[in-house]
Design an enzyme around this catalytic site. Structure first.
Site, short mmCIF file in Angstrom:
data_model
loop_
_atom_site.label_atom_id
_atom_site.label_comp_id
_atom_site.label_asym_id
_atom_site.label_seq_id
_atom_site.Cartn_x
_atom_site.Cartn_y
_atom_site.Cartn_z
N GLU A 31 35.51 68.33 37.90
CA GLU A 31 36.10 68.91 36.49
C GLU A 31 34.87 70.36 35.87
O GLU A 31 35.01 70.37 35.01
CB GLU A 31 35.41 67.28 35.17
CG GLU A 31 36.77 66.49 35.61
CD GLU A 31 36.23 64.85 35.31
OE1 GLU A 31 37.16 63.92 35.26
OE2 GLU A 31 35.45 64.63 34.58
N SER A 50 42.41 60.60 30.00
CA SER A 50 43.43 61.37 29.81
C SER A 50 43.97 61.18 28.64
O SER A 50 44.39 60.29 27.53
CB SER A 50 44.36 61.39 31.28
OG SER A 50 45.08 59.83 30.90
N THR A 90 32.50 44.84 42.25
CA THR A 90 33.24 44.01 41.94
C THR A 90 34.87 44.77 43.13
O THR A 90 35.13 45.98 42.74
CB THR A 90 33.35 44.08 40.84
OG1 THR A 90 33.66 45.30 40.03
CG2 THR A 90 32.09 43.79 40.04
N ARG A 130 51.62 52.11 30.04
CA ARG A 130 51.98 52.34 31.79
C ARG A 130 50.94 51.54 31.73
O ARG A 130 49.68 50.26 31.80
CB ARG A 130 51.16 53.32 31.88
CG ARG A 130 50.03 54.50 31.43
CD ARG A 130 48.86 55.37 31.51
NE ARG A 130 47.57 55.21 31.39
CZ ARG A 130 46.81 56.08 31.36
NH1 ARG A 130 47.23 57.26 32.86
NH2 ARG A 130 45.37 55.85 31.24
N ASP A 172 33.23 54.91 34.30
CA ASP A 172 33.64 54.78 33.22
C ASP A 172 32.77 53.64 33.00
O ASP A 172 31.97 53.41 32.28
CB ASP A 172 34.90 53.83 32.43
CG ASP A 172 36.44 54.72 32.68
OD1 ASP A 172 35.58 55.48 32.08
OD2 ASP A 172 37.18 54.21 33.10
N GLY A 186 38.68 54.79 27.26
CA GLY A 186 37.87 53.83 25.97
C GLY A 186 37.59 52.63 26.08
O GLY A 186 36.45 51.92 25.87
N GLY A 241 25.61 60.26 43.74
CA GLY A 241 24.47 59.73 42.71
C GLY A 241 24.90 60.48 41.33
O GLY A 241 25.40 61.06 41.00
N ASN A 268 37.64 50.82 28.79
CA ASN A 268 36.51 50.29 30.08
C ASN A 268 35.32 50.39 29.51
O ASN A 268 34.93 50.18 29.99
CB ASN A 268 37.32 51.29 31.12
CG ASN A 268 38.30 51.13 32.52
OD1 ASN A 268 38.56 50.31 32.12
ND2 ASN A 268 38.68 51.93 32.64
N SER A 323 49.25 50.36 35.51
CA SER A 323 48.74 50.77 37.19
C SER A 323 49.15 50.05 37.72
O SER A 323 48.28 48.91 37.26
CB SER A 323 47.05 51.96 36.46
OG SER A 323 46.18 51.57 36.24
#
Length: 310
Positions: free
Chosen positions: A189, A138, A288, A90, A255, A41, A228, A43, A92
């Site tokens: 998913e 998550s 990027t 956390r 995202d 969220g 795509g 991002n 990453s």
């Protein structure tokens, strides 16, 4: 337009750097270290703000890294709402190996979240005014798969649109809670949700439409990585290939896709245009490094090129 509200229950500090090679045992010297506010969220809110829309990310944060997350969002000019959590936020890290062009991602699980902290996040959102609510990312330890259910009902009661980007039991449980305007599963998913192998566009399209028919979902956007994306909606199925671009990092492409599509939908654009804009944002993010996400100029250029080629 009211700000889009996003919720992130398991945010993170996203670090990114480069190394000549990633090797076991040896010290891996890194360069060009960068740190960004992260989590689904968060991002999505970053992308919305980059594209000129207003967004208010609501997130749980705790410890010294939670304070750093606050600072990074403030430095980005994003008006955020922190909900205090006991567990430390956390961190990453993504390493780009320059010798091979490979990318390594190290993502910790994150802290456990209590029922009281989850309730505080819902209460924070209840105090905001919105037409679009995005729950993305998550679920942390301690939070059951039904966690997003109250937010689905809150959005429905207000006549707002609820957008969901999660996976596994949380995806199924949230779909069962009430109307959802948009979900964005990856192909993997969607396979887990349907229990089907889904080989080829026809099977993917049929499965996406079945999801719409089984649950109260308006739009199902299935991201297919370099192949795509596909969108199932009331008007049928749209399928578009990904633009061919040099890839610096695929981190955050999903995202960016979601942020771009929500930005266009919230602005009142049609479904097909919003789908194209989302794809442009997702494509722009690969230009990027690390978790920088997409840049507005790239998104507008790629969207114009895609629209011209359709």
């Amino acid at each position: 337009m009211k700000p889009v509200v996003t919720l992130t229950l398991n945010p993170c500090i996203d670090g990114a750097s480069e190394a000549a090679r990633v090797e076991p045992v040896h010290k891996v010297r890194t360069t060009n270290a960068r740190y960004y506010p992260g989590g689904g969220g968060v991002n999505v809110a970053r992308v919305l703000c980059e594209l000129g829309a207003a967004a208010v990310p609501v997130y749980l944060a705790g410890g010294a890294m939670g304070a750093l997350l606050d600072e990074l969002l403030e430095a980005s000019g994003i008006r955020a709402r922190r909900v205090e959590a006991a567990g430390p936020t956390r961190v990453s890290h993504t390493i780009f190996e320059t010798a091979t062009g490979l990318e390594y991602r190290f993502v910790p699980e994150g802290p456990e979240v209590t029922g009281a902290e989850m309730a505080a996040a819902v209460a924070c959102i209840e105090g905001l005014d919105f037409d679009w609510l995005v729950a993305s990312g998550s679920l942390p330890h301690g939070v059951g798969p039904q966690a997003y259910g109250p937010l689905v009902r809150l959005a429905a009661d207000r006549g707002a649109r609820f957008v969901l980007d999660t996976s596994g039991p949380a995806l199924r449980a949230t779909l069962s809670a009430g109307p959802v305007h948009l979900i964005k599963p990856s192909l993997g998913e969607l396979r887990v949700l349907t229990g089907l192998p889904l080989m080829g566009d026809a099977e993917i399209a049929a499965a996406a439409q079945t999801v719409r028919a089984t649950w109260d979902v308006v739009l199902v956007a299935v991201t297919l990585g370099p192949e795509g994306a596909l969108l199932a909606g009331p008007g049928g199925v749209l399928r578009r290939p990904a633009p061919v671009l040099p890839v610096r990092s695929a981190t955050g492409a999903g995202d960016s896709f979601l942020g771009g599509m929500v930005c266009a939908l919230a602005d009142g654009r049609g479904v097909e245009e919003a789908f194209t804009f989302g794809m442009a944002a997702g494509a722009a993010s690969v230009l990027t490094p690390g978790t920088e996400l997409c840049r507005r100029a790239d998104v507008l250029r790629i969207a114009a090129e895609m629209a011209g080629g359709s």
